[in-house]
Motif scaffolding. Sequence first.
Motif, PDB file in Angstrom:
ATOM      1  N   PRO A  13       0.849  -1.069   0.071  1.00 26.30           N
ATOM      2  CA  PRO A  13       0.070   0.141  -0.087  1.00 26.30           C
ATOM      3  C   PRO A  13       0.812   1.239   0.216  1.00 26.30           C
ATOM      4  O   PRO A  13       0.363   2.477   0.201  1.00 26.30           O
ATOM      5  N   GLY A  14       2.311   1.135  -0.241  1.00 32.07           N
ATOM      6  CA  GLY A  14       2.837   2.396  -0.139  1.00 32.07           C
ATOM      7  C   GLY A  14       3.489   2.958   0.942  1.00 32.07           C
ATOM      8  O   GLY A  14       2.804   2.731   2.301  1.00 32.07           O
ATOM      9  N   GLU A  15       4.493   3.822   0.870  1.00 28.86           N
ATOM     10  CA  GLU A  15       5.020   4.254   2.173  1.00 28.86           C
ATOM     11  C   GLU A  15       5.586   5.740   2.052  1.00 28.86           C
ATOM     12  O   GLU A  15       5.698   6.327   0.618  1.00 28.86           O
ATOM     13  N   THR A  16       5.633   6.603   2.915  1.00 28.70           N
ATOM     14  CA  THR A  16       5.682   8.134   2.447  1.00 28.70           C
ATOM     15  C   THR A  16       7.061   8.259   2.552  1.00 28.70           C
ATOM     16  O   THR A  16       7.321   9.267   1.462  1.00 28.70           O
ATOM     17  N   GLY A  17       8.094   7.693   2.778  1.00 24.88           N
ATOM     18  CA  GLY A  17       9.216   7.804   2.913  1.00 24.88           C
ATOM     19  C   GLY A  17      10.031   7.941   1.399  1.00 24.88           C
ATOM     20  O   GLY A  17      10.735   9.181   1.380  1.00 24.88           O
ATOM     21  N   PRO A  18       9.958   7.102   0.649  1.00 25.27           N
ATOM     22  CA  PRO A  18      10.433   7.189  -0.643  1.00 25.27           C
ATOM     23  C   PRO A  18       9.777   8.172  -1.663  1.00 25.27           C
ATOM     24  O   PRO A  18      10.069   8.430  -2.810  1.00 25.27           O
ATOM     25  N   MET A  19       8.748   8.888  -1.270  1.00 26.12           N
ATOM     26  CA  MET A  19       7.750   9.681  -2.214  1.00 26.12           C
ATOM     27  C   MET A  19       8.576  10.969  -2.497  1.00 26.12           C
ATOM     28  O   MET A  19       9.320  11.391  -1.702  1.00 26.12           O
ATOM     29  N   ARG A  20       8.652  11.261  -3.752  1.00 28.93           N
ATOM     30  CA  ARG A  20       9.359  12.531  -4.285  1.00 28.93           C
ATOM     31  C   ARG A  20       8.291  13.251  -5.134  1.00 28.93           C
ATOM     32  O   ARG A  20       7.673  12.812  -5.961  1.00 28.93           O
ATOM     33  N   PRO A  21       8.020  14.582  -4.592  1.00 32.63           N
ATOM     34  CA  PRO A  21       8.463  15.348  -3.388  1.00 32.63           C
ATOM     35  C   PRO A  21       7.874  14.777  -2.300  1.00 32.63           C
ATOM     36  O   PRO A  21       6.745  14.012  -2.439  1.00 32.63           O
ATOM     37  N   GLN A  22       8.316  14.911  -1.267  1.00 31.37           N
ATOM     38  CA  GLN A  22       7.607  14.538   0.170  1.00 31.37           C
ATOM     39  C   GLN A  22       6.269  15.251   0.492  1.00 31.37           C
ATOM     40  O   GLN A  22       6.283  16.412   0.353  1.00 31.37           O
ATOM     41  N   PRO A  23       5.156  14.678   0.809  1.00 36.40           N
ATOM     42  CA  PRO A  23       3.986  15.308   0.911  1.00 36.40           C
ATOM     43  C   PRO A  23       3.864  15.974   2.349  1.00 36.40           C
ATOM     44  O   PRO A  23       4.506  15.538   3.245  1.00 36.40           O
ATOM     45  N   ARG A  24       3.340  16.996   2.290  1.00 37.43           N
ATOM     46  CA  ARG A  24       3.007  17.686   3.740  1.00 37.43           C
ATOM     47  C   ARG A  24       1.760  16.986   4.320  1.00 37.43           C
ATOM     48  O   ARG A  24       0.845  17.169   3.696  1.00 37.43           O
TER      49      ARG A  24
END
Length: 283
Positions: A13-24
């Motif tokens: 289901p995905g993780e926040t850490g690898p996301m580019r850009p980081q979401p607020r």
Amino acid sequence: MSQEPPAQQQSYPGETGPMRPQPRDEMGDYTGRDLLADKKALVSGGDSGIGRAVCAAFAKEGADVAIGYLSEDAEAEHTAELVRRQGRRSLQIRGDVADEQHCYDMVEQTAGEFGRIDVLVVHAATQEPVSDFAELSTEQLRRTYEVNVFGAFWTVRAAAPHLAPGASVVITGSVNGLRGNKSLIDYATSKAAVHNLTHSLAQHYMQDGIRVNCVAPGPVWTPLIPSTLGEEKVEGFGSHAPMGRAADPDEIAPSYVFFASNRLSSYYTGEVLAPTGGEIQAS
């Protein structure tokens, strides 16, 4: 969002850490006003994205928050820490809302820990695009509806005995439930169903003093996007919105605070609020 996302993909289901850009998604610049002072909240799908921002905002408004989540332990712990930083109690509850018994157990754990439920946010959902309607399998259709629709029914039904006059239920819909989506047909129709569920439950519980409303966002940059959409759809995600970008979760969470707070929305029930970045919806 300060920049359009480049092509990227994760496993569900995905993780926040690898996301580019980081979401607020931590409500860092949000100042609470005790709108939910000493309230007890349960947020399904509260580990990341909009759910995380809602949990953080609720805590800043003075609520204790139970965080329902599928399997992302580290994400849920991070959200719980955001709640604890505000001096509020947090509770993490792992499991799948496609399981009717889990929905009941999640509610009972929350009520057992906090003593009551004042605010219920039904947010957990799933999606999986298909390029051809003929490719939409019965298994996928069932899974989408079990999570997005049955899970909502089961969670609200389980919570009903714990909801007193003045309680608020907020269900997450989608702009796709308002205008359809050619590649997310099962998801869009499931969200249309929860919009109608909102209308129906609002009528049903009005005499009990329980308000039921819905937030139906447009494109929002959350882990669900790179974990369910192909790289070509992730690249520039949200640029089709009139504002030319996707929202960050922090921009959507205040809608949930609005509906959760009797001080702000005591005359609102059966409403679908659509923060869509300027996409006008036909009434």
